[in-house]
Write a protein that holds these residues in place. Sequence first.
Motif, short mmCIF file in Angstrom:
data_model
loop_
_atom_site.label_atom_id
_atom_site.label_comp_id
_atom_site.label_asym_id
_atom_site.label_seq_id
_atom_site.Cartn_x
_atom_site.Cartn_y
_atom_site.Cartn_z
N GLY A 13 0.82 -1.19 0.00
CA GLY A 13 0.00 0.00 0.00
C GLY A 13 0.86 1.24 0.00
O GLY A 13 2.09 1.16 0.03
N ASP A 15 -1.41 3.20 3.77
CA ASP A 15 -2.14 2.15 4.47
C ASP A 15 -2.44 1.06 3.44
O ASP A 15 -1.98 1.13 2.30
N THR A 16 -3.20 0.07 3.83
CA THR A 16 -3.46 -1.07 2.94
C THR A 16 -4.89 -1.08 2.42
O THR A 16 -5.40 -2.12 2.00
N THR A 21 4.39 -0.76 3.44
CA THR A 21 3.81 0.32 2.65
C THR A 21 4.93 1.23 2.15
O THR A 21 6.07 1.16 2.61
#
Length: 362
Positions: A158, A161-162, A186
């Motif tokens: 990501g 974030d994911t 990330t």
Amino acid sequence: MVHSDRKISPQENRLPPPLQTGLALTALAPMQDVTDLFFMSVIDRYGSPDYFFTEYFRVYTNSGLDKKTLRSITENSTDRPIFAQLIGESIPDLVRIAQSLSHYPIAGIDLNMGCPAPRIYRKNVGGGLLRDPEKVSRILGELRDAVDGRLTVKMRVGFDDTANFDRILDLINRYNIDLLSLHGRTVKEKYHSAVHYDLIAHAVQRVNCPVLANGNVTSANAAATVLSKTGAAGVMVGRAAIRNPWIFKQIRQTLSGQPVSIVTLVEVRDYIERLRQTTTTQPIPERARVSYLKMYLNYIAQGVDAAGAFQHEMRLARTETELFEVCDRHLLSDPNQAFALEPYPGLVARPNCETAREAIVN
């Protein structure tokens, strides 16, 4: 479970054959200003990975094929397949460059969606693309239509974030990507956090193509552990291969149940000499040559002595003479001493992005 007796899956048949059937796949991660033709030939001397990837070809309006990077393809003497990596966001130009590269002896086209350097992602390329799944979909769709051969992706889990992770994994399936190299952090985490191997394991279950696990694969034992945690088809090794070019050979030994080769400090000195030879053919100032070598020595020093004396003294050297006096003093005084298989704790090369040149200590 270590993959030493693993059978090659039907999905992996999309890829060139590994060096040793039945073992996990290995790849040298593409690192800008490091994984050039010369460094690949040095790695090959100590034990090639299954796959090489070029430094990225920068793609933009009216861009051409960088001659230095192209040499990694046209003069590749390793007998190992090499993927051509692209970085960019202009779809017509990505298609144009991919089609141009398809005329060269490459294993496939690889799209960089993972570079965490701010100067890269601020241009909405590399890791910056992970913020825009719609753009990723358009890029992959157009490249898939344009590329007759293999199309692969290198990415992170990501951006900050994911939230987009599953959505992008589903695009990997939609466009029949042939191989996913996944760094388990990330973009914003760079190299500072723990690697999220659970997310790599999740990707292995979700996508239809082989996955190479990337991130903190520091040794052969670490590779075996990562494979066990993730179920990945193989590992991609980056900075650890700068420190220890024997790592791919050692991974194969570990996964096949053989003793791991012990590397001595005199062999490390030989490796440094081979790295030095690349500077002798270039008319560059001595200070630049010293800085270039320090880029590599930053990593190599992590396995020389636990106290960090070599690392400290190397960083203080200003001339080639001083630098090689440090090398000889630490590597040849006890030449049969073993080089550490894992980096010594506390010795940090201080990289801040995948461009290893930014780790130089001047």
